[in-house]
Design a protein around this motif. Sequence first.
Motif, PDB file in Angstrom:
ATOM      1  N   TRP A  11       0.828  -1.205   0.000  1.00 38.84           N
ATOM      2  CA  TRP A  11       0.000   0.000   0.000  1.00 38.84           C
ATOM      3  C   TRP A  11       0.864   1.258   0.000  1.00 38.84           C
ATOM      4  CZ3 TRP A  11      -0.632   3.523   4.222  1.00 38.84           C
ATOM      5  CH2 TRP A  11      -1.558   4.545   3.969  1.00 38.84           C
ATOM      6  N   LEU A  12       1.965   1.240   0.723  1.00 35.54           N
ATOM      7  CA  LEU A  12       2.864   2.397   0.720  1.00 35.54           C
ATOM      8  C   LEU A  12       3.432   2.654  -0.675  1.00 35.54           C
ATOM      9  CD1 LEU A  12       4.955   1.985   4.016  1.00 35.54           C
ATOM     10  CD2 LEU A  12       2.985   3.471   3.615  1.00 35.54           C
ATOM     11  N   LYS A  13       3.635   1.583  -1.447  1.00 39.46           N
ATOM     12  CA  LYS A  13       4.172   1.724  -2.804  1.00 39.46           C
ATOM     13  C   LYS A  13       3.111   2.197  -3.786  1.00 39.46           C
ATOM     14  CE  LYS A  13       7.574  -2.011  -2.287  1.00 39.46           C
ATOM     15  NZ  LYS A  13       7.929  -3.395  -2.734  1.00 39.46           N
ATOM     16  N   LYS A  14       1.880   1.697  -3.605  1.00 40.20           N
ATOM     17  CA  LYS A  14       0.804   2.006  -4.548  1.00 40.20           C
ATOM     18  C   LYS A  14      -0.455   2.401  -3.778  1.00 40.20           C
ATOM     19  CE  LYS A  14       2.459  -1.277  -8.047  1.00 40.20           C
ATOM     20  NZ  LYS A  14       2.104  -2.441  -8.890  1.00 40.20           N
ATOM     21  N   PRO A  15      -0.437   3.578  -3.168  1.00 43.61           N
ATOM     22  CA  PRO A  15      -1.555   3.960  -2.284  1.00 43.61           C
ATOM     23  C   PRO A  15      -2.908   4.034  -2.970  1.00 43.61           C
ATOM     24  CG  PRO A  15      -0.048   5.810  -2.669  1.00 43.61           C
ATOM     25  CD  PRO A  15       0.633   4.593  -3.202  1.00 43.61           C
ATOM     26  N   LYS A  16      -2.954   4.571  -4.186  1.00 47.17           N
ATOM     27  CA  LYS A  16      -4.247   4.678  -4.871  1.00 47.17           C
ATOM     28  C   LYS A  16      -4.769   3.314  -5.288  1.00 47.17           C
ATOM     29  CE  LYS A  16      -4.477   9.366  -6.791  1.00 47.17           C
ATOM     30  NZ  LYS A  16      -4.558  10.161  -8.041  1.00 47.17           N
ATOM     31  N   GLU A  17      -3.893   2.527  -5.895  1.00 51.49           N
ATOM     32  CA  GLU A  17      -4.310   1.227  -6.405  1.00 51.49           C
ATOM     33  C   GLU A  17      -4.709   0.276  -5.276  1.00 51.49           C
ATOM     34  OE1 GLU A  17      -1.023   2.687  -9.224  1.00 51.49           O
ATOM     35  OE2 GLU A  17      -1.639   2.938  -7.146  1.00 51.49           O
ATOM     36  N   MET A  18      -4.048   0.386  -4.141  1.00 55.82           N
ATOM     37  CA  MET A  18      -4.266  -0.538  -3.030  1.00 55.82           C
ATOM     38  C   MET A  18      -5.272  -0.041  -2.002  1.00 55.82           C
ATOM     39  SD  MET A  18      -2.405  -3.356  -3.219  1.00 55.82           S
ATOM     40  CE  MET A  18      -2.312  -3.842  -1.489  1.00 55.82           C
ATOM     41  N   ALA A  19      -5.725   1.204  -2.123  1.00 52.59           N
ATOM     42  CA  ALA A  19      -6.534   1.831  -1.073  1.00 52.59           C
ATOM     43  C   ALA A  19      -7.825   1.060  -0.790  1.00 52.59           C
ATOM     44  CB  ALA A  19      -6.848   3.273  -1.445  1.00 52.59           C
ATOM     45  N   GLU A  20      -8.563   0.717  -1.821  1.00 47.92           N
ATOM     46  CA  GLU A  20      -9.852   0.038  -1.614  1.00 47.92           C
ATOM     47  C   GLU A  20      -9.654  -1.289  -0.889  1.00 47.92           C
ATOM     48  OE1 GLU A  20     -13.784  -1.536  -4.118  1.00 47.92           O
ATOM     49  OE2 GLU A  20     -12.141  -0.507  -5.163  1.00 47.92           O
ATOM     50  N   PHE A  21      -8.614  -2.024  -1.289  1.00 53.59           N
ATOM     51  CA  PHE A  21      -8.337  -3.307  -0.648  1.00 53.59           C
ATOM     52  C   PHE A  21      -7.853  -3.115   0.783  1.00 53.59           C
ATOM     53  CE2 PHE A  21      -5.228  -6.727   0.301  1.00 53.59           C
ATOM     54  CZ  PHE A  21      -6.099  -7.807   0.312  1.00 53.59           C
ATOM     55  N   TYR A  22      -6.884  -2.213   0.980  1.00 54.96           N
ATOM     56  CA  TYR A  22      -6.276  -2.061   2.303  1.00 54.96           C
ATOM     57  C   TYR A  22      -7.273  -1.529   3.333  1.00 54.96           C
ATOM     58  CZ  TYR A  22      -2.843  -1.021   5.916  1.00 54.96           C
ATOM     59  OH  TYR A  22      -2.145  -0.997   7.095  1.00 54.96           O
ATOM     60  N   PHE A  23      -8.174  -0.673   2.910  1.00 58.90           N
ATOM     61  CA  PHE A  23      -9.126  -0.089   3.852  1.00 58.90           C
ATOM     62  C   PHE A  23     -10.428  -0.886   3.970  1.00 58.90           C
ATOM     63  CE2 PHE A  23      -6.556   3.719   2.716  1.00 58.90           C
ATOM     64  CZ  PHE A  23      -6.029   3.927   3.974  1.00 58.90           C
ATOM     65  N   HIS A  24     -10.508  -2.006   3.284  1.00 60.71           N
ATOM     66  CA  HIS A  24     -11.676  -2.876   3.451  1.00 60.71           C
ATOM     67  C   HIS A  24     -11.700  -3.383   4.893  1.00 60.71           C
ATOM     68  CE1 HIS A  24     -14.396  -6.295   3.023  1.00 60.71           C
ATOM     69  NE2 HIS A  24     -14.783  -5.769   1.875  1.00 60.71           N
ATOM     70  N   PRO A  25     -12.880  -3.438   5.514  1.00 61.48           N
ATOM     71  CA  PRO A  25     -12.961  -3.865   6.924  1.00 61.48           C
ATOM     72  C   PRO A  25     -12.317  -5.218   7.201  1.00 61.48           C
ATOM     73  CG  PRO A  25     -15.046  -2.925   6.232  1.00 61.48           C
ATOM     74  CD  PRO A  25     -14.195  -3.004   4.999  1.00 61.48           C
ATOM     75  N   LYS A  26     -12.361  -6.141   6.258  1.00 57.35           N
ATOM     76  CA  LYS A  26     -11.761  -7.462   6.487  1.00 57.35           C
ATOM     77  C   LYS A  26     -10.240  -7.389   6.573  1.00 57.35           C
ATOM     78  CE  LYS A  26     -15.367 -10.469   4.622  1.00 57.35           C
ATOM     79  NZ  LYS A  26     -15.696 -11.544   3.645  1.00 57.35           N
ATOM     80  N   VAL A  27      -9.655  -6.417   5.903  1.00 55.78           N
ATOM     81  CA  VAL A  27      -8.202  -6.222   5.986  1.00 55.78           C
ATOM     82  C   VAL A  27      -7.860  -5.359   7.189  1.00 55.78           C
ATOM     83  CG1 VAL A  27      -6.151  -5.329   4.793  1.00 55.78           C
ATOM     84  CG2 VAL A  27      -7.938  -6.538   3.503  1.00 55.78           C
ATOM     85  N   GLY A  28      -8.607  -4.274   7.374  1.00 57.36           N
ATOM     86  CA  GLY A  28      -8.479  -3.493   8.598  1.00 57.36           C
ATOM     87  C   GLY A  28      -7.371  -2.460   8.605  1.00 57.36           C
TER      88      GLY A  28
END
Length: 256
Positions: free
Chosen positions: A74-91
Amino acid sequence: MDKVFAIGDIHGSFHLLEKVLQYWKPDEEMLIFLGDYMDRGKDSLKVLRKVMELSKDYKVITLSGNHEQIFLNWLKKPKEMAEFYFHPKVGGASTIQSFYSEYSSEHEQTVDEMNVEQIVEFIKTHFEDEIEFIKNLRLYYYWNPFVFVHAGINAKVEDFLETSTDEFLWIREEFTKVPHKAKEYVVFGHTPTLLLNEDGSSKVWISPCRKKIGIDGGGNIYEGGNIHGVRFHKKSTDIEIYSVNERESITNYFTL
């Protein structure tokens, strides 16, 4: 050392980490963390810093979990990874909040008012040591006859070192559902034992082949979850299990 004390996935549960560490004997035992220090729980930064502190002062092995790798991606690709990283299951949101709260008094903006690029820049600026620590986490630790790893190994190979990085961090059913060919006992986290035990309990899981020991008790993430600390002895298959949750601590003994 002739004894190891291994702790499963913590996921920001600092209180439970402190509780299970009471059973570790630092003068006698090597401490092994199986990864997933962050995400979901509210105290990811405190957990991470506690692990870093212990690593400086004692014989401690720190493994990476898939959540540490998700954070770095996520630090490398904040926009691309944002939806996945901030999903409640990932937390990921709880991790970001724990980082931001360390310096929130110095900023006019709240973290909710920042875009993902601003959040990443903030973290990279203020938490260089933590990021560097995460980058240098191990994938496995071999302590004959045990292999300690976050998710598992490739069950089809006789040499566990032929396991890929993704398998060390992410594998599930391909490892847990079948006997593995490697001769070693594998101690792992990642898959909550509530999903492995037939009775749906969070107790430590021992596979039918007796060579897999799952110690991710789910912590505060699941109702009835625990954080497990497990003591292993050199040249012995006796293990001691210390299971903690918000209400109680339970000790069990088992022979593989």
